[in-house]
Scaffold this motif. Structure first.
Motif, short mmCIF file in Angstrom:
data_model
loop_
_atom_site.label_atom_id
_atom_site.label_comp_id
_atom_site.label_asym_id
_atom_site.label_seq_id
_atom_site.Cartn_x
_atom_site.Cartn_y
_atom_site.Cartn_z
N PRO A 1 0.83 -1.22 0.00
CA PRO A 1 0.00 0.00 0.00
C PRO A 1 0.86 1.27 0.00
O PRO A 1 0.59 2.20 -0.77
CB PRO A 1 -0.83 -0.13 1.28
CG PRO A 1 -0.96 -1.61 1.48
CD PRO A 1 0.37 -2.18 1.04
N ALA A 2 1.92 1.29 0.82
CA ALA A 2 2.80 2.47 0.85
C ALA A 2 3.53 2.63 -0.48
O ALA A 2 3.70 3.75 -0.99
CB ALA A 2 3.81 2.34 1.99
N GLN A 3 3.94 1.50 -1.08
CA GLN A 3 4.59 1.58 -2.39
C GLN A 3 3.64 2.15 -3.44
O GLN A 3 4.04 2.95 -4.29
CB GLN A 3 5.04 0.19 -2.83
CG GLN A 3 6.24 -0.34 -2.09
CD GLN A 3 6.91 -1.46 -2.87
OE1 GLN A 3 6.98 -1.42 -4.10
NE2 GLN A 3 7.40 -2.45 -2.15
N ALA A 4 2.37 1.72 -3.36
CA ALA A 4 1.38 2.22 -4.33
C ALA A 4 1.21 3.73 -4.18
O ALA A 4 1.06 4.45 -5.17
CB ALA A 4 0.05 1.51 -4.15
N ALA A 5 1.25 4.22 -2.93
CA ALA A 5 1.11 5.66 -2.69
C ALA A 5 2.27 6.42 -3.35
O ALA A 5 2.05 7.38 -4.09
CB ALA A 5 1.06 5.94 -1.19
N GLU A 6 3.50 5.96 -3.09
CA GLU A 6 4.68 6.66 -3.63
C GLU A 6 4.75 6.57 -5.15
O GLU A 6 5.00 7.56 -5.84
CB GLU A 6 5.96 6.05 -3.04
CG GLU A 6 6.31 6.63 -1.69
CD GLU A 6 7.49 5.88 -1.05
OE1 GLU A 6 8.40 5.46 -1.79
OE2 GLU A 6 7.46 5.70 0.18
N LYS A 7 4.54 5.36 -5.65
CA LYS A 7 4.63 5.17 -7.11
C LYS A 7 3.51 5.91 -7.81
O LYS A 7 3.69 6.44 -8.91
CB LYS A 7 4.57 3.68 -7.44
CG LYS A 7 5.82 2.92 -7.03
CD LYS A 7 5.62 1.42 -7.16
CE LYS A 7 6.85 0.66 -6.65
NZ LYS A 7 6.60 -0.80 -6.63
N GLY A 8 2.33 5.95 -7.18
CA GLY A 8 1.20 6.66 -7.78
C GLY A 8 1.50 8.15 -7.90
O GLY A 8 1.23 8.77 -8.93
N THR A 9 2.08 8.72 -6.83
CA THR A 9 2.44 10.14 -6.87
C THR A 9 3.45 10.40 -7.99
O THR A 9 3.32 11.36 -8.76
CB THR A 9 3.04 10.56 -5.51
OG1 THR A 9 2.10 10.23 -4.49
CG2 THR A 9 3.34 12.05 -5.46
N TYR A 10 4.43 9.51 -8.08
CA TYR A 10 5.47 9.64 -9.12
C TYR A 10 4.85 9.58 -10.51
O TYR A 10 5.13 10.43 -11.37
CB TYR A 10 6.49 8.50 -8.92
CG TYR A 10 7.61 8.47 -9.92
CD1 TYR A 10 8.76 9.24 -9.73
CD2 TYR A 10 7.53 7.68 -11.07
CE1 TYR A 10 9.79 9.21 -10.65
CE2 TYR A 10 8.56 7.65 -11.99
CZ TYR A 10 9.69 8.40 -11.78
OH TYR A 10 10.71 8.37 -12.69
N LEU A 11 3.99 8.58 -10.73
CA LEU A 11 3.39 8.40 -12.05
C LEU A 11 2.49 9.58 -12.42
O LEU A 11 2.54 10.08 -13.55
CB LEU A 11 2.59 7.08 -12.10
CG LEU A 11 1.92 6.74 -13.43
CD1 LEU A 11 2.96 6.59 -14.55
CD2 LEU A 11 1.09 5.46 -13.32
N LEU A 12 1.68 10.04 -11.46
CA LEU A 12 0.80 11.18 -11.74
C LEU A 12 1.60 12.41 -12.13
O LEU A 12 1.28 13.11 -13.10
CB LEU A 12 -0.08 11.50 -10.51
CG LEU A 12 -1.31 10.63 -10.31
CD1 LEU A 12 -1.99 10.98 -8.99
CD2 LEU A 12 -2.32 10.80 -11.46
N GLU A 13 2.70 12.67 -11.38
CA GLU A 13 3.54 13.82 -11.70
C GLU A 13 4.13 13.70 -13.10
O GLU A 13 4.13 14.65 -13.88
CB GLU A 13 4.69 13.94 -10.69
CG GLU A 13 4.37 14.87 -9.54
CD GLU A 13 5.43 14.79 -8.45
OE1 GLU A 13 6.62 14.53 -8.78
OE2 GLU A 13 5.07 14.98 -7.27
N ARG A 14 4.61 12.49 -13.41
CA ARG A 14 5.22 12.25 -14.71
C ARG A 14 4.18 12.43 -15.83
O ARG A 14 4.46 13.06 -16.85
CB ARG A 14 5.80 10.83 -14.72
CG ARG A 14 6.39 10.34 -16.03
CD ARG A 14 7.63 11.13 -16.41
NE ARG A 14 8.11 10.75 -17.73
CZ ARG A 14 7.59 11.18 -18.88
NH1 ARG A 14 6.55 12.01 -18.86
NH2 ARG A 14 8.09 10.79 -20.02
N LEU A 15 2.99 11.90 -15.63
CA LEU A 15 1.95 11.98 -16.68
C LEU A 15 1.45 13.41 -16.84
O LEU A 15 1.08 13.83 -17.94
CB LEU A 15 0.77 11.05 -16.35
CG LEU A 15 1.06 9.54 -16.40
CD1 LEU A 15 -0.16 8.75 -15.91
CD2 LEU A 15 1.43 9.08 -17.81
N ARG A 16 1.46 14.18 -15.74
CA ARG A 16 0.98 15.57 -15.82
C ARG A 16 1.96 16.44 -16.61
O ARG A 16 1.60 17.53 -17.06
CB ARG A 16 0.75 16.15 -14.42
CG ARG A 16 -0.55 15.64 -13.83
CD ARG A 16 -0.89 16.28 -12.49
NE ARG A 16 -2.18 15.73 -12.04
CZ ARG A 16 -2.41 15.21 -10.84
NH1 ARG A 16 -1.44 15.19 -9.92
NH2 ARG A 16 -3.57 14.72 -10.53
#
Ligand code: PLP
Length: 386
Positions: free
Chosen positions: A298-313
């Protein structure tokens, strides 16, 4: 078209929109087709493959259990099931420590709806616009999309739909006849749309005031997907009934309902299912939860999700309207239709999902690496650039 596709075309029920690829093998983030081409898998079996494909812990647990005992209905006690109940009660929100086990998301929703009617003695269910809860008659009655509903009318009576993330409309709809309010925390099929913390806290208060039960459908958001074990934990609310499925057993079919203290009146024989709580699925779920805990997915999903969203934005494309999501549940709303984009992504080795007509949805395994996240983002950028 390849030979397997041809055979399927000959015998398929035709209810599934098909993509022209035959998947034969998987490992981690990757899937291979019958011609040996590999794909980065952001479909993840519709969010099922949280641990990726062919995870050794799941494979071993399933093989071991298959040799010991596959079937054992819930009228008997069972060692694996007892262990799973205990493990589930440690990861679900406090108070949700009784469980009904079944085989899919829709079945979990059916059970929750029945439990709500049984417990409250009331009949009506208030669901939300753009909500998706499954395809069986009860779950379908709670689902909003007319395309899914109308061909099958008449559906189950007593269901209504109000705008999502709108507390005022919900306050108007919930009465002394309301058995339950049914919501997703992040609408998945409905376009990857999150409700606000104020909305969910308001819903909790409203249900308490009016004596209705709160059912949160965590079939897609559950088991770490959004960066917490369950998405309701982002907003510090505890539902009375919480539905689970998809990632629950690492790919084996399993669903469940977590049941809180306000749900009463469930009597032996009131509900049930043949395969519910079978030791094979329980062993797979135990292995899945075990890996999720040791690797803190769950913590990994939080960090990776933030990373991916920033990258996609950072993608500058005239085709993109909005990038949104929570954890590794990500949506890119396009200005045009998503289907041609999905086709191009597949041609470039990335598999992704739609969420409605214009939203590109990514549900990658939570074990995806940062390099693989970069690769996914680069391919999406390239495809949206054209
Ligand atoms: C997928 C889904 C369902 C239905 O689950 P099935 O296993 O396909 O029956 C229900 N609710 C939500 C939120 C889902 O994402």
């Amino acid at each position: 078209m390849g030979r397997y596709a041809e055979t399927e075309q000959q015998h398929t029920s035709s209810v599934y929109p098909k993509r022209d690829v035959t998947i034969v093998r998987g490992e981690g983030m990757w899937l291979w087709d019958d011609r040996g081409r590999r794909y980065l898998d952001c479909v993840g079996g519709h969010g099922v493959a949280a641990l990726g494909h062919a995870h050794p812990a799941i494979a071993e647990a399933v093989a071991e259990q298959a040799r010991r005992l596959i079937t054992c209905p819930e009228v008997f006690y069972n060692d694996r099931r007892a262990e799973l109940y205990a493990a589930l009660s440690e990861v679900t929100p406090p108070g949700l420590d009784r469980f009904f086990l079944c085989n899919s998301g829709a079945e979990a929703v059916e059970a929750a709806l029945k439990f709500a009617r049984l417990s409250s003695g009331r009949r009506e269910i208030v669901a939300t616009m753009r909500g998706f809860h499954g395809r069986t008659m009860g779950a379908l009655s709670a689902t909003w999309n007319k395309r899914y509903r109308e061909p099958f009318a008449p559906l189950v009576p007593g269901f209504s739909h109000v705008p999502f993330d709108n507390l005022v409309k919900m306050e108007e709809a919930v009465t002394e006849k309301t058995a339950a309010v049914l919501v997703e925390i992040v609408q998945g099929e409905g376009g990857v749309r999150s409700g606000s913390a104020a909305y969910f806290r308001g819903l909790r208060r409203l249900c308490d005031e009016r004596g209705a039960l709160l059912i949160v459908d965590e079939v897609q958001t559950g088991f770490g997907r959004t960066g917490r074990w369950f998405a309701c934990q982002h907003h510090d609310i505890v539902p009375d009934l919480m539905t689970m499925a998809k990632a629950m057993a690492g790919g084996l079919p399993m669903g469940g309902v977590a049941i809180g203290p306000r749900v009463t009146g469930l009597w032996p024989g009131a509900h049930g299912t043949t395969f519910g709580g079978n030791p094979l699925a329980c062993a797979a779920a135990l292995a899945t939860i075990g890996v999720m805990r040791t690797e803190d997915l769950p913590a990994q999903a939080a960090e990776k999700g933030t990373y991916l969203l920033e990258r996609l934005r950072r993608i500058e494309s005239p085709q993109v309207r909005e990038v949104r999501g929570l954890g590794l549940m990500v949506g890119i709303e396009l200005k045009g239709r998503v289907t041609p984009v999905l086709r191009k992504l597949m041609a470039h080795g990335v598999l992704a999902l739609p969420a409605g007509a214009t939203v590109l949805r990514l549900l990658p395994p939570l074990v995806i690496s940062y390099d693989e996240l970069d690769e996914v983002a680069e391919v999406i950028e390239m495809v949206l650039d054209k």
